[in-house]
Design a protein around this motif. Structure first.
Motif, PDB file in Angstrom:
ATOM      1  N   GLY A  40      43.751  41.616 -31.329  1.00 53.15           N
ATOM      2  CA  GLY A  40      45.140  42.033 -31.382  1.00 53.15           C
ATOM      3  C   GLY A  40      45.707  42.538 -30.071  1.00 53.15           C
ATOM      4  N   GLU A  41      45.031  42.265 -28.986  1.00 55.43           N
ATOM      5  CA  GLU A  41      45.498  42.730 -27.689  1.00 55.43           C
ATOM      6  C   GLU A  41      46.342  41.654 -27.009  1.00 55.43           C
ATOM      7  OE1 GLU A  41      41.956  43.559 -25.624  1.00 55.43           O
ATOM      8  OE2 GLU A  41      41.382  45.276 -26.849  1.00 55.43           O
ATOM      9  N   ARG A  42      47.133  42.062 -26.045  1.00 55.89           N
ATOM     10  CA  ARG A  42      47.854  41.090 -25.244  1.00 55.89           C
ATOM     11  C   ARG A  42      47.973  41.591 -23.810  1.00 55.89           C
ATOM     12  NH1 ARG A  42      54.157  41.113 -27.376  1.00 55.89           N
ATOM     13  NH2 ARG A  42      54.860  42.983 -26.297  1.00 55.89           N
ATOM     14  N   LYS A  43      48.007  40.651 -22.890  1.00 53.41           N
ATOM     15  CA  LYS A  43      48.044  40.986 -21.477  1.00 53.41           C
ATOM     16  C   LYS A  43      49.169  40.193 -20.817  1.00 53.41           C
ATOM     17  CE  LYS A  43      44.203  41.740 -19.512  1.00 53.41           C
ATOM     18  NZ  LYS A  43      42.848  41.641 -18.934  1.00 53.41           N
ATOM     19  N   HIS A  44      49.972  40.875 -20.012  1.00 51.67           N
ATOM     20  CA  HIS A  44      51.062  40.221 -19.313  1.00 51.67           C
ATOM     21  C   HIS A  44      50.561  39.547 -18.035  1.00 51.67           C
ATOM     22  CE1 HIS A  44      53.411  42.789 -21.983  1.00 51.67           C
ATOM     23  NE2 HIS A  44      54.460  42.056 -21.691  1.00 51.67           N
ATOM     24  N   ILE A  45      51.123  38.377 -17.736  1.00 49.98           N
ATOM     25  CA  ILE A  45      50.821  37.664 -16.503  1.00 49.98           C
ATOM     26  C   ILE A  45      52.121  37.470 -15.739  1.00 49.98           C
ATOM     27  CG2 ILE A  45      50.076  35.462 -15.505  1.00 49.98           C
ATOM     28  CD1 ILE A  45      48.085  35.182 -17.719  1.00 49.98           C
ATOM     29  N   PRO A  46      52.179  37.868 -14.481  1.00 54.10           N
ATOM     30  CA  PRO A  46      53.399  37.667 -13.681  1.00 54.10           C
ATOM     31  C   PRO A  46      53.541  36.208 -13.276  1.00 54.10           C
ATOM     32  CG  PRO A  46      51.676  38.613 -12.310  1.00 54.10           C
ATOM     33  CD  PRO A  46      51.114  38.533 -13.710  1.00 54.10           C
ATOM     34  N   VAL A  47      53.939  35.372 -14.226  1.00 52.37           N
ATOM     35  CA  VAL A  47      53.874  33.926 -14.063  1.00 52.37           C
ATOM     36  C   VAL A  47      54.606  33.437 -12.823  1.00 52.37           C
ATOM     37  CG1 VAL A  47      55.847  33.548 -15.609  1.00 52.37           C
ATOM     38  CG2 VAL A  47      54.203  31.706 -15.234  1.00 52.37           C
ATOM     39  N   GLY A  48      55.743  34.017 -12.507  1.00 47.64           N
ATOM     40  CA  GLY A  48      56.517  33.536 -11.374  1.00 47.64           C
ATOM     41  C   GLY A  48      55.950  33.892 -10.022  1.00 47.64           C
ATOM     42  N   SER A  49      54.959  34.771  -9.982  1.00 48.27           N
ATOM     43  CA  SER A  49      54.384  35.179  -8.700  1.00 48.27           C
ATOM     44  C   SER A  49      52.974  34.628  -8.505  1.00 48.27           C
ATOM     45  CB  SER A  49      54.352  36.709  -8.589  1.00 48.27           C
ATOM     46  OG  SER A  49      53.547  37.270  -9.609  1.00 48.27           O
ATOM     47  N   VAL A  50      52.610  33.599  -9.275  1.00 46.22           N
ATOM     48  CA  VAL A  50      51.305  32.952  -9.167  1.00 46.22           C
ATOM     49  C   VAL A  50      51.510  31.479  -8.842  1.00 46.22           C
ATOM     50  CG1 VAL A  50      49.124  32.450 -10.339  1.00 46.22           C
ATOM     51  CG2 VAL A  50      50.376  34.531 -10.894  1.00 46.22           C
ATOM     52  N   ALA A  51      50.686  30.930  -7.943  1.00 40.50           N
ATOM     53  CA  ALA A  51      50.818  29.513  -7.588  1.00 40.50           C
ATOM     54  C   ALA A  51      50.357  28.610  -8.727  1.00 40.50           C
ATOM     55  CB  ALA A  51      50.030  29.209  -6.319  1.00 40.50           C
ATOM     56  N   CYS A  52      49.220  28.949  -9.346  1.00 40.54           N
ATOM     57  CA  CYS A  52      48.742  28.120 -10.453  1.00 40.54           C
ATOM     58  C   CYS A  52      47.914  28.956 -11.420  1.00 40.54           C
ATOM     59  CB  CYS A  52      47.924  26.928  -9.950  1.00 40.54           C
ATOM     60  SG  CYS A  52      46.407  27.354  -9.104  1.00 40.54           S
ATOM     61  N   ILE A  53      47.953  28.556 -12.681  1.00 39.73           N
ATOM     62  CA  ILE A  53      47.187  29.220 -13.736  1.00 39.73           C
ATOM     63  C   ILE A  53      46.191  28.221 -14.297  1.00 39.73           C
ATOM     64  CG2 ILE A  53      47.299  30.344 -15.990  1.00 39.73           C
ATOM     65  CD1 ILE A  53      50.083  31.307 -15.304  1.00 39.73           C
ATOM     66  N   MET A  54      44.900  28.539 -14.208  1.00 39.26           N
ATOM     67  CA  MET A  54      43.827  27.687 -14.706  1.00 39.26           C
ATOM     68  C   MET A  54      43.541  28.047 -16.160  1.00 39.26           C
ATOM     69  SD  MET A  54      42.847  26.022 -11.865  1.00 39.26           S
ATOM     70  CE  MET A  54      42.475  26.180 -10.117  1.00 39.26           C
ATOM     71  N   LEU A  55      43.700  27.083 -17.039  1.00 38.56           N
ATOM     72  CA  LEU A  55      43.492  27.301 -18.471  1.00 38.56           C
ATOM     73  C   LEU A  55      42.134  26.745 -18.876  1.00 38.56           C
ATOM     74  CD1 LEU A  55      47.045  26.199 -19.651  1.00 38.56           C
ATOM     75  CD2 LEU A  55      46.253  28.514 -19.100  1.00 38.56           C
ATOM     76  N   GLU A  56      41.228  27.637 -19.231  1.00 37.97           N
ATOM     77  CA  GLU A  56      39.873  27.234 -19.603  1.00 37.97           C
ATOM     78  C   GLU A  56      39.776  26.977 -21.103  1.00 37.97           C
ATOM     79  OE1 GLU A  56      36.351  28.709 -17.301  1.00 37.97           O
ATOM     80  OE2 GLU A  56      37.627  30.487 -17.164  1.00 37.97           O
ATOM     81  N   PRO A  57      38.639  26.415 -21.564  1.00 41.11           N
ATOM     82  CA  PRO A  57      38.455  26.190 -22.998  1.00 41.11           C
ATOM     83  C   PRO A  57      38.665  27.472 -23.795  1.00 41.11           C
ATOM     84  CG  PRO A  57      36.743  25.049 -21.774  1.00 41.11           C
ATOM     85  CD  PRO A  57      37.503  25.872 -20.777  1.00 41.11           C
ATOM     86  N   GLY A  58      39.274  27.333 -24.962  1.00 34.31           N
ATOM     87  CA  GLY A  58      39.552  28.488 -25.803  1.00 34.31           C
ATOM     88  C   GLY A  58      40.972  29.003 -25.679  1.00 34.31           C
ATOM     89  N   THR A  59      41.803  28.302 -24.887  1.00 29.08           N
ATOM     90  CA  THR A  59      43.194  28.729 -24.743  1.00 29.08           C
ATOM     91  C   THR A  59      44.127  27.781 -25.485  1.00 29.08           C
ATOM     92  OG1 THR A  59      43.410  27.479 -22.674  1.00 29.08           O
ATOM     93  CG2 THR A  59      42.844  29.805 -22.499  1.00 29.08           C
ATOM     94  N   ARG A  60      45.227  28.351 -25.985  1.00 24.16           N
ATOM     95  CA  ARG A  60      46.316  27.569 -26.561  1.00 24.16           C
ATOM     96  C   ARG A  60      47.613  28.019 -25.908  1.00 24.16           C
ATOM     97  NH1 ARG A  60      46.518  28.143 -32.762  1.00 24.16           N
ATOM     98  NH2 ARG A  60      45.905  30.308 -32.316  1.00 24.16           N
TER      99      ARG A  60
END
Length: 306
Positions: A40-60
């Protein structure tokens, strides 16, 4: 409340990359978040200040999250375990018709392509390429130097090096040095692809490399590989840590920040293409603007705008 248009942050001012695994990525109250459905946790990601986000297995990833990443010019890359296999990637902006025609013209003309390859050789090894050599011959010379460099670095860090060998279908099958190298180069390829797309060029149209979806990514990444990820990977492999891939990622992030890699990538792209010495096609009036435009200076050429 009316929608406020987003202004993407230039690549050179961003964080290099973030890895995400085992979570659902969505948008909550306008923010890019990773939700742990088990705890039930959630974490914010500063999406606009990152060049790329690597999505590993287990993500939707939700449609809203993909839309927000595209709007902010952040590249989403779906990767395998430890980031060593690339399954798919987004394309935030990029694909400018005038840039693609320019890149293709350079790649299709043998003489122009050779000029670009010679410039890449000079940037990589710090000396002009040998005269009267073809692209294939320069590729062979480069390969021999690269193998020798691997051997020297392995000796420096006390590793038993038997060559660059790995099975992309079975990451754990390789030795620790090759696993660390695979994890490190995947980080470099991710941020390089983000820069190429942001600049409006095609990752597939390469010069020294060809015939692969990321040929141009390999061309540009190789200019920085031995300055960044190869010594780093060997240094970590020499310690043989339990979570080598995690340590490699953290070290890559710190190294990219230290040498200011994101400030160097797009200028390097423009530098090698300019070696062809041809005029860039002018964009049509209705051309798609740059995915991540550079902000205009507040002063004239002599003003230090920071």
């Amino acid at each position: 409340m009316s929608w406020m248009p987003l202004k993407p942050i230039p690549i050179k001012e961003r964080l290099s990359m973030i890895f995400v695994y085992f979570g659902r990525i969505d948008v909550r109250d306008g923010a890019f978040v990773v939700i742990d459905e088990v705890h039930g946790e959630r974490k914010h990601i500063p999406v606009g200040s990152v060049a790329c986000i690597m999505l590993e297995p287990g993500t939707r990833v939700s449609h809203a999250a993909v839309k927000l990443a595209a709007a902010t010019g952040t590249l989403l890359i779906w990767v395998g375990e430890a980031g060593v296999r690339l399954y798919s990637a987004g394309q935030p902006g990029g694909a400018r018709s005038d840039k693609l025609l320019y890149q293709a013209q350079l790649a299709l003309d043998d003489g122009l392509r050779l000029k670009v390859v010679r410039r890449m050789f000079e940037l990589r090894f710090g000396e002009p390429a040998p005269e009267r050599r073809s692209v294939d011959q320069l590729r062979g010379i480069e390969g021999a130097r690269v193998r020798k460099t691997y051997q020297l670095l392995a000796k420096q860090y006390g590793l038993d090096w038997r060559g660059r060998k790995y099975d992309p279908k079975d990451w754990a099958k390789g030795d620790v040095a090759n696993r660390c190298l695979s994890a490190a180069t995947s980080c470099l390829y991710g941020v390089t692809e983000a820069a190429i797309l942001a600049a409006g060029y095609a990752p597939a149209i390469g010069f020294l490399h060809s015939g692969k979806p990321l040929s141009f990514v390999y061309d540009i990444a190789d200019l920085f590989k031995f300055e960044t990820v190869v010594p780093l990977a060997f240094r970590i492999a020499a310690r043989n840590p339990k979570q080598s891939d995690r340590e490699v990622r953290i070290a890559c992030r710190d190294s990219f920040r230290e040498i200011q890699l994101l400030k160097k990538l797009i200028p390097a792209i423009e530098d090698v293409l300019a070696a062809g010495d041809i005029e860039k096609p002018q964009p049509p009036e209705d051309a798609q603007p740059a995915a991540i435009p550079e902000p205009e200076s507040l002063g004239d050429e002599g003003h230090r705008s920071g």
